[in-house]
Scaffold this motif. Structure first.
Motif, PDB file in Angstrom:
ATOM      1  N   LEU A   3       0.289  -4.151  -1.677  1.00 20.92           N
ATOM      2  CA  LEU A   3      -0.386  -2.941  -1.222  1.00 20.92           C
ATOM      3  C   LEU A   3      -0.244  -2.821   0.285  1.00 20.92           C
ATOM      4  CD1 LEU A   3      -3.778  -3.009  -3.144  1.00 20.92           C
ATOM      5  CD2 LEU A   3      -1.881  -1.447  -3.505  1.00 20.92           C
ATOM      6  N   THR A   4      -0.169  -1.596   0.761  1.00 18.19           N
ATOM      7  CA  THR A   4      -0.123  -1.353   2.194  1.00 18.19           C
ATOM      8  C   THR A   4      -1.362  -0.577   2.610  1.00 18.19           C
ATOM      9  OG1 THR A   4       1.020   0.767   2.015  1.00 18.19           O
ATOM     10  CG2 THR A   4       2.410  -1.218   2.142  1.00 18.19           C
ATOM     11  N   GLU A   6      -1.367   2.128   4.181  1.00 15.22           N
ATOM     12  CA  GLU A   6      -1.098   3.548   3.906  1.00 15.22           C
ATOM     13  C   GLU A   6      -1.435   3.896   2.456  1.00 15.22           C
ATOM     14  OE1 GLU A   6       1.420   2.204   7.317  1.00 15.22           O
ATOM     15  OE2 GLU A   6       1.091   1.411   5.310  1.00 15.22           O
ATOM     16  N   MET A   7      -1.107   2.982   1.537  1.00 20.32           N
ATOM     17  CA  MET A   7      -1.419   3.211   0.123  1.00 20.32           C
ATOM     18  C   MET A   7      -2.918   3.232  -0.114  1.00 20.32           C
ATOM     19  SD  MET A   7       1.524   0.752  -1.439  1.00 20.32           S
ATOM     20  CE  MET A   7       1.140   0.980  -3.170  1.00 20.32           C
ATOM     21  N   ALA A  11      -4.888   6.427  -1.547  1.00 21.77           N
ATOM     22  CA  ALA A  11      -5.686   6.304  -2.767  1.00 21.77           C
ATOM     23  C   ALA A  11      -7.122   6.755  -2.526  1.00 21.77           C
ATOM     24  CB  ALA A  11      -5.657   4.860  -3.262  1.00 21.77           C
ATOM     25  N   PHE A  64      -0.629   2.684  -8.666  1.00 21.75           N
ATOM     26  CA  PHE A  64       0.337   2.351  -7.629  1.00 21.75           C
ATOM     27  C   PHE A  64       1.665   2.061  -8.299  1.00 21.75           C
ATOM     28  CE2 PHE A  64      -3.770   0.903  -5.875  1.00 21.75           C
ATOM     29  CZ  PHE A  64      -3.792   1.668  -4.723  1.00 21.75           C
ATOM     30  N   GLU A  70       8.155   1.258  -0.732  1.00 21.63           N
ATOM     31  CA  GLU A  70       6.799   0.953  -0.288  1.00 21.63           C
ATOM     32  C   GLU A  70       5.754   1.209  -1.357  1.00 21.63           C
ATOM     33  OE1 GLU A  70       4.097   3.193   2.676  1.00 21.63           O
ATOM     34  OE2 GLU A  70       5.338   1.804   3.810  1.00 21.63           O
ATOM     35  N   GLY A  71       5.936   2.200  -2.169  1.00 24.37           N
ATOM     36  CA  GLY A  71       4.976   2.478  -3.226  1.00 24.37           C
ATOM     37  C   GLY A  71       4.517   3.914  -3.209  1.00 24.37           C
ATOM     38  N   VAL A  72       4.126   4.366  -4.376  1.00 24.15           N
ATOM     39  CA  VAL A  72       3.644   5.725  -4.558  1.00 24.15           C
ATOM     40  C   VAL A  72       2.253   5.627  -5.160  1.00 24.15           C
ATOM     41  CG1 VAL A  72       4.048   7.893  -5.794  1.00 24.15           C
ATOM     42  CG2 VAL A  72       5.980   6.583  -4.917  1.00 24.15           C
ATOM     43  N   THR A  73       1.373   6.457  -4.714  1.00 27.30           N
ATOM     44  CA  THR A  73       0.013   6.469  -5.223  1.00 27.30           C
ATOM     45  C   THR A  73      -0.205   7.794  -5.941  1.00 27.30           C
ATOM     46  OG1 THR A  73      -0.646   5.228  -3.280  1.00 27.30           O
ATOM     47  CG2 THR A  73      -2.399   6.194  -4.573  1.00 27.30           C
TER      48      THR A  73
END
Length: 80
Positions: A3-4, A6-7, A11, A64, A70-73
């Protein structure tokens, strides 16, 4: 993947939580939430901290995805 900050902020925005709401939902202190969100990139802390965040967001229907780097929420649809 991790997790970052930013995420976490994204969220929180999706479920319209303040930092205090996230602290309450995770059992983490407000100071910890502020520290986690302060810096860019992967969150510092223990695996237990990340697990508490993931569990609280999962309960709030946040998903997530790490398939694009990096990931999408996103907010999942309510269960039928």
């Amino acid at each position: 993947m991790m997790l970052t900050s930013e995420m976490i902020r994204a969220a929180r925005a999706l479920v319209r939580w303040e930092q205090t709401d996230l602290a309450e939902a995770t059992g983490l202190s407000l100071a910890t939430i502020k520290r986690l969100e302060k810096e860019s990139g992967p969150i510092p802390g223990t695996r237990a901290t990340a697990a508490a965040l993931e569990a609280a967001f999962s309960k709030a229907r946040i998903e997530f995805s790490f398939d694009r780097g990096e990931g999408v929420t996103r907010l999942k649809a309510p269960a039928k």
